[in-house]
Structures are given as structure tokens and as C-alpha cells.
Design an enzyme around this catalytic site. Structure first.
Site, mmCIF file in Angstrom:
data_model
loop_
_atom_site.group_PDB
_atom_site.id
_atom_site.type_symbol
_atom_site.label_atom_id
_atom_site.label_comp_id
_atom_site.label_asym_id
_atom_site.label_seq_id
_atom_site.Cartn_x
_atom_site.Cartn_y
_atom_site.Cartn_z
ATOM 1 N N LYS A 196 12.682 -16.692 -16.067
ATOM 2 C CA LYS A 196 12.789 -16.395 -17.497
ATOM 3 C C LYS A 196 13.694 -17.448 -18.133
ATOM 4 C CE LYS A 196 14.245 -12.825 -20.763
ATOM 5 N NZ LYS A 196 14.741 -11.452 -20.921
ATOM 6 N N LYS A 249 8.132 -16.510 -17.935
ATOM 7 C CA LYS A 249 8.292 -16.163 -19.349
ATOM 8 C C LYS A 249 9.132 -17.216 -20.059
ATOM 9 C CE LYS A 249 10.552 -12.733 -22.159
ATOM 10 N NZ LYS A 249 11.573 -11.756 -22.222
HETATM 11 C C1 PBG Z 1 15.347 -8.477 -22.855
HETATM 12 C C2 PBG Z 1 14.022 -9.073 -23.149
HETATM 13 C C3 PBG Z 1 13.698 -10.091 -24.063
HETATM 14 C C4 PBG Z 1 12.313 -10.216 -24.053
HETATM 15 C C5 PBG Z 1 11.833 -9.315 -23.112
HETATM 16 N N1 PBG Z 1 12.907 -8.631 -22.535
HETATM 17 C C6 PBG Z 1 14.534 -10.826 -25.011
HETATM 18 C C7 PBG Z 1 15.636 -11.669 -24.608
HETATM 19 O O1 PBG Z 1 15.813 -12.051 -23.458
HETATM 20 O O2 PBG Z 1 16.395 -11.963 -25.541
HETATM 21 C C8 PBG Z 1 11.518 -11.161 -24.923
HETATM 22 C C9 PBG Z 1 10.116 -10.764 -25.202
HETATM 23 C C10 PBG Z 1 9.484 -11.442 -26.366
HETATM 24 O O3 PBG Z 1 10.048 -12.369 -26.986
HETATM 25 O O4 PBG Z 1 8.361 -11.036 -26.685
HETATM 26 N N2 PBG Z 1 16.112 -9.114 -21.918
HETATM 27 ZN ZN ZN Z 2 18.540 -8.641 -21.905
#
Ligand code: PBG
Ligand code: ZN
Length: 328
Positions: A196, A249
């Protein structure tokens, strides 16, 4: 020596029936996971401004939405909760009667055939909007992992079918697997947000989940956008710790990572087409600058072609409707 001749690649492109026969990548409903945002209250359906077509839903409306999702043939949803109260340690993330725990029970009661996946992180539940417990401005890794395991168990107790940790703390998959097994949930799979990135594409999501950090950013735990070998190390660690499905992601801007992860590990691989990817396509389509449906399918087909077995996407309902329209 063979005689030189023109290679006529176009032969397979003239007839649409032939094109259909030789197509290598086909999107299916089974590829789709639909993200949903749950808020406290009743009869609430708040539009998320930066994500046309996406809403914050109270549990009653969430259940109606899940019925529609299941009727469309989408197999799974992933839930994000916006709690009633936020505090320093994100208590509602692991409360028996927290927003997500109640949402899971309501969906499993009324839409039992829909797979309910839950996002496990702290940022929606902490008053400071960070993904864990703070000491000064640092996120404490191991203290946070303990709470994430608690959160995962509480989701399983409420009836979640699959757990998806999105926090990027070290050792969380191991801790969550151990905690789930110890509590008797050894059959519940873990879909790890394994690679991520610290991405600008999450902007609209933070409006939807009300999880923007009060100060700083997420670069001390999410990955540097420039790194690729590091993604392999992250994914490898999560697999060793017990991840059943690994996720990359965002998706579209990281097709090379999806490709490498699938090639190297061959594990079921998920990709998250995140809020910013969705918002950009929607915005351009609403302006009449691109053909929205066509680009939606192209973006998702590219993600699958790169190696994703499943895609978390805000387009899931539209894709399912598209498949029904075109494949009858
Ligand atoms: C929480 C999380 C996030 C997303 C999914 N789980 C946001 C972040 O890390 O700030 C992003 C999903 C999206 O942008 O559609 N940790
Ligand atoms: Zn988070």
C-alpha cells in the site's frame, strides 16, 4: 530460409466475432468487491462530493444497498465505518457495538449470501486520524498491532467473512492470524493490503471516511511511491505471516507492481482501484471529456490484465450492470 512475408495481425481484428474469440482478458462479476461507507443514524444517504455515485449510508440503507449489490451478482463488499465517537486510541474500532460490528450483523442477517469483508485500521476511529496509537507524533507499531488484532477479532465475532488489514504496521498479519486462530476463527481468510503506497489518490476517500490525519501524513508506514523491490519484500513478509490474499493499492498507477507480485508469488492477488482513480474518471466523464463507461471498463480490464484476480472498485455496480447489458 523462409520467405519474408507481411505478418497480418489485423486478420483477427476485422470480425467482431473473431475479436470476441481471441480476447485474453474478460471482466467478470466474480472479480468485483464493492466498498461501502457506514455512518451512525437512520435513513442517512450522504453523497460524497468528490465521488459521484458514492454515499455514506446508515445501517438501514446499507442493508438495502447490500440487497441491490447481491441482486446484481456482485459477490462481496468491503466495509468502512465512521464511528459515533473518536478518541485517541480508536476505541470504537474494536467495540462490540461499534458501527462496523452492528453493520456486519445487520448485513449477515438480511443478506446472508453476500461476502462481508472488513477493512481493519484505526484511522477512521482515532481523534487524530492516524492509523494507530501515538506517542508524540510517532505511531507506535507494536501497541497498534495489539489493537488491530482486537479489531479483527471483533469483526469476526460480529460475523465478518474476511479480514482486510490496511494499516501497514509491521507484524500485523502474524498478530491478527494468531488472534483469530486463538479465538476459533481459523477459517476466516486474511486479505492483506500488502503493498500500500503513500498515495495522493486517497484524497476523496478521506472525505468519505472522514479520516484525514490532523497533522503530518502516512509516509512513516505506507510505501514510497518510487519503490518496487520494497513491494516484493512487503508482500513476501505478509505471505510468510499468513496472508491468504495479497493486495496492491492503488491499482491503475501501480500495474507494474500488480504484475510483479502475481508473477513472483502466484497467490490470489487483489488490486484496489482507489477513490482518486474513480474520481478522475467520473469527473472527466461528467464533463463530457471522455466516454466514462468505456474508460471504466478499460481501466479495470488493464488492472486484471496486469495480474489482479479481484478488484476493489467503486464502479462495481456499474460494471455489473454493464455486463448484464452486454452479455445477454
Ligand atoms: C485506511 C484506508 C484508506 C483507504 C483504504 N483504507 C485511506 C488511507 O490510507 O488514507 C483508501 C481507499 C481509497 O482511496 O479508495 N487505512
Ligand atoms: Zn489507516
Amino acid at each position: 530460409m523462409a520467405e519474408l512475408s507481411i505478418k497480418r495481425h489485423r486478420r483477427l481484428r476485422y470480425n467482431p466475432l473473431v475479436r470476441d474469440m481471441v480476447r485474453e482478458t474478460i471482466l467478470q462479476k466474480n472479480d468485483l468487491i464493492y466498498p461501502l461507507f457506514v455512518v451512525p443514524g437512520e435513513n442517512i444517504k450522504n453523497p460524497v462530493k468528490s465521488m459521484p455515485g458514492v454515499f455514506q449510508l446508515s445501517i438501514d440503507n446499507l442493508v438495502l444497498e447490500c440487497k441491490e449489490v447481491a441482486a446484481l451478482g456482485i459477490p462481496a463488499v468491503i466495509l468502512f465505518g465512521i464511528p459515533e465517537h473518536k478518541d485517541e486510541v480508536g476505541s470504537e474500532a474494536y467495540a462490540e457495538n461499534g458501527i462496523i460490528q452492528r453493520a456486519i450483523r445487520a448485513i449477515k442477517k438480511d443478506v446472508p449470501n453476500l461476502l462481508v469483508i472488513t477493512d481493519v485500521c484505526m484511522c477512521e476511529y482515532t481523534s487524530h486520524g492516524h492509523c494507530g496509537v501515538l506517542q508524540g507524533e510517532d505511531i507506535l507499531n507494536d501497541e497498534t498491532v495489539t489493537l488491530l488484532a482486537k479489531e479483527a477479532v471483533s469483526h469476526a465475532e460480529a460475523g465478518a467473512d474476511m479480514i482486510a488489514p490496511s494499516d501497514m504496521m509491521d507484524g500485523r498479519i502474524y498478530a491478527i492470524r494468531k488472534a483469530l486462530d486463538y479465538k476459533g476463527y481459523s477459517k476466516i481468510p486474511i486479505m492483506s493490503y500488502a503493498a500500500k503506497y503513500a498515495s495522493g489518490y486517497y484524497g476523496p476517500f478521506r472525505d468519505a471516511a472522514e479520516s484525514t490525519p490532523a497533522f503530518g501524513d502516512r509516509r512513516s508506514h505506507q510505501m514510497d511511491i518510487a519503490n518496487s523491490n520494497e513491494a516484493i519484500r512487503e508482500v513476501e513478509t505478509d505471505i510468510q505471516e499468513g496472508a491468504d490474499i495479497v493486495m496492491v493499492k492503488p491499482a491503475g498507477p501501480y500495474l507494474d507492481i500488480i504484475y510483479r507480485v502475481k508473477e513472483k508469488f502466484g497467490l490470489p492477488t487483489a488490486a484496489y482501484q482507489v477513490s482518486g482513480e474513480y474520481a478522475m474518471i467520473k469527473a472527466a466523464a461528467l464533463n463530457g471529456w471522455i466516454d466514462g463507461e468505456r474508460v471504466m471498463i478499460e481501466s479495470l480490464t488493464s488492472i486484471k490484465r496486469a495480474g489482479a484476480d479481484m478488484i476493489l472498485t467503486y464502479f462495481a455496480k456499474e460494471v455489473a450492470a454493464f455486463i448484464d447489458k452486454n452479455r445477454k
